[in-house]
Motif scaffolding. Structure first.
Motif, PDB file in Angstrom:
ATOM      1  N   THR A  75       0.835  -1.203   0.000  1.00  0.00           N
ATOM      2  CA  THR A  75       0.000   0.000   0.000  1.00  0.00           C
ATOM      3  C   THR A  75       0.870   1.254   0.000  1.00  0.00           C
ATOM      4  O   THR A  75       2.070   1.200   0.299  1.00  0.00           O
ATOM      5  CB  THR A  75      -0.912   0.035   1.243  1.00  0.00           C
ATOM      6  N   ILE A  76       0.237   2.390  -0.298  1.00  0.00           N
ATOM      7  CA  ILE A  76       0.943   3.673  -0.264  1.00  0.00           C
ATOM      8  C   ILE A  76       1.439   3.947   1.150  1.00  0.00           C
ATOM      9  O   ILE A  76       2.561   4.407   1.358  1.00  0.00           O
ATOM     10  CB  ILE A  76       0.034   4.803  -0.774  1.00  0.00           C
ATOM     11  N   ALA A  77       0.624   3.645   2.131  1.00  0.00           N
ATOM     12  CA  ALA A  77       1.012   3.868   3.527  1.00  0.00           C
ATOM     13  C   ALA A  77       2.266   3.063   3.876  1.00  0.00           C
ATOM     14  O   ALA A  77       3.169   3.558   4.560  1.00  0.00           O
ATOM     15  CB  ALA A  77      -0.138   3.499   4.461  1.00  0.00           C
ATOM     16  N   GLU A  78       2.332   1.827   3.395  1.00  0.00           N
ATOM     17  CA  GLU A  78       3.508   0.995   3.658  1.00  0.00           C
ATOM     18  C   GLU A  78       4.754   1.562   2.968  1.00  0.00           C
ATOM     19  O   GLU A  78       5.841   1.577   3.544  1.00  0.00           O
ATOM     20  CB  GLU A  78       3.252  -0.445   3.194  1.00  0.00           C
ATOM     21  N   LEU A 123       8.068   2.764   4.920  1.00  0.00           N
ATOM     22  CA  LEU A 123       9.335   2.125   4.580  1.00  0.00           C
ATOM     23  C   LEU A 123      10.397   3.144   4.165  1.00  0.00           C
ATOM     24  O   LEU A 123      11.575   2.952   4.394  1.00  0.00           O
ATOM     25  CB  LEU A 123       9.098   1.134   3.429  1.00  0.00           C
ATOM     26  N   ASN A 124       9.955   4.253   3.573  1.00  0.00           N
ATOM     27  CA  ASN A 124      10.880   5.252   3.057  1.00  0.00           C
ATOM     28  C   ASN A 124      10.934   6.526   3.898  1.00  0.00           C
ATOM     29  O   ASN A 124      11.589   7.495   3.522  1.00  0.00           O
ATOM     30  CB  ASN A 124      10.511   5.597   1.608  1.00  0.00           C
ATOM     31  N   ASN A 135       2.537  12.267   0.142  1.00  0.00           N
ATOM     32  CA  ASN A 135       2.488  11.405  -1.037  1.00  0.00           C
ATOM     33  C   ASN A 135       3.396  11.910  -2.157  1.00  0.00           C
ATOM     34  O   ASN A 135       3.459  11.307  -3.223  1.00  0.00           O
ATOM     35  CB  ASN A 135       1.051  11.294  -1.560  1.00  0.00           C
ATOM     36  N   ASN A 136       4.091  13.011  -1.951  1.00  0.00           N
ATOM     37  CA  ASN A 136       4.958  13.593  -2.980  1.00  0.00           C
ATOM     38  C   ASN A 136       6.379  13.065  -2.846  1.00  0.00           C
ATOM     39  O   ASN A 136       6.902  12.948  -1.743  1.00  0.00           O
ATOM     40  CB  ASN A 136       4.978  15.122  -2.847  1.00  0.00           C
ATOM     41  N   THR A 190      15.070   7.606  -4.766  1.00  0.00           N
ATOM     42  CA  THR A 190      15.072   6.155  -4.767  1.00  0.00           C
ATOM     43  C   THR A 190      14.142   5.678  -3.661  1.00  0.00           C
ATOM     44  O   THR A 190      14.238   6.137  -2.529  1.00  0.00           O
ATOM     45  CB  THR A 190      16.490   5.607  -4.503  1.00  0.00           C
ATOM     46  N   LEU A 191      13.248   4.782  -4.005  1.00  0.00           N
ATOM     47  CA  LEU A 191      12.306   4.250  -3.033  1.00  0.00           C
ATOM     48  C   LEU A 191      12.636   2.801  -2.721  1.00  0.00           C
ATOM     49  O   LEU A 191      12.939   2.015  -3.611  1.00  0.00           O
ATOM     50  CB  LEU A 191      10.868   4.321  -3.562  1.00  0.00           C
ATOM     51  N   VAL A 192      12.553   2.471  -1.440  1.00  0.00           N
ATOM     52  CA  VAL A 192      12.676   1.085  -1.014  1.00  0.00           C
ATOM     53  C   VAL A 192      11.292   0.479  -1.163  1.00  0.00           C
ATOM     54  O   VAL A 192      10.305   1.045  -0.695  1.00  0.00           O
ATOM     55  CB  VAL A 192      13.138   1.011   0.466  1.00  0.00           C
ATOM     56  N   ILE A 193      11.202  -0.661  -1.828  1.00  0.00           N
ATOM     57  CA  ILE A 193       9.879  -1.258  -2.052  1.00  0.00           C
ATOM     58  C   ILE A 193       9.707  -2.591  -1.341  1.00  0.00           C
ATOM     59  O   ILE A 193       8.657  -3.196  -1.410  1.00  0.00           O
ATOM     60  CB  ILE A 193       9.575  -1.421  -3.559  1.00  0.00           C
TER      61      ILE A 193
END
Length: 108
Positions: free
Chosen positions: A2-5, A9-10, A15-16, A22-25
């Motif tokens: 989810t977006i919240a997760e 995590l990051n 939301n911007n 770089t995003l951790v997924i």
């Protein structure tokens, strides 16, 4: 996910995200199986540098004849790892002035 997760995590508060961010997924870490017959080598900076110098010295130089429309940039892109500065240094070029028919030495 989810977006919240993703935000959690990051460490994001909105939301911007910025360009190039770089995003951790995933928090999962891949498991690497080890075998009993693994050989390990530890390279020091000195041994890496000496290896690089040895590899560079074995490269063969070649001649490149400048064509109409060529630039030092376009020529350098034809040879991986070769920079404009390299071409200038190898050929004693002080400015970027090259002319069609000129012979350039490329050491890469």
């Amino acid at each position: 996910m989810t977006i919240a997760e993703l935000k959690e995590l990051n460490g994001l508060t909105s939301n911007n995200i910025g360009i190039g961010k770089t995003l951790v997924i995933s928090k999962e870490v891949p498991v690497i199986e080890e075998t009993a017959n693994v050989n390990t080598a530890i390279a020091s900076n000195a041994s890496v540098d000496s290896f690089k110098k040895g590899a560079v010295s074995k490269k063969v130089s070649e001649d490149y004849y400048v064509k109409k429309g060529d630039s030092l940039y376009s020529i350098s892109k034809k040879y991986p790892g070769v920079t404009i500065s390299d071409i200038k240094k190898w050929n004693g070029i002080k400015d970027g002035d090259i002319k069609p028919g000129m012979k350039l030495k490329i050491n890469g």
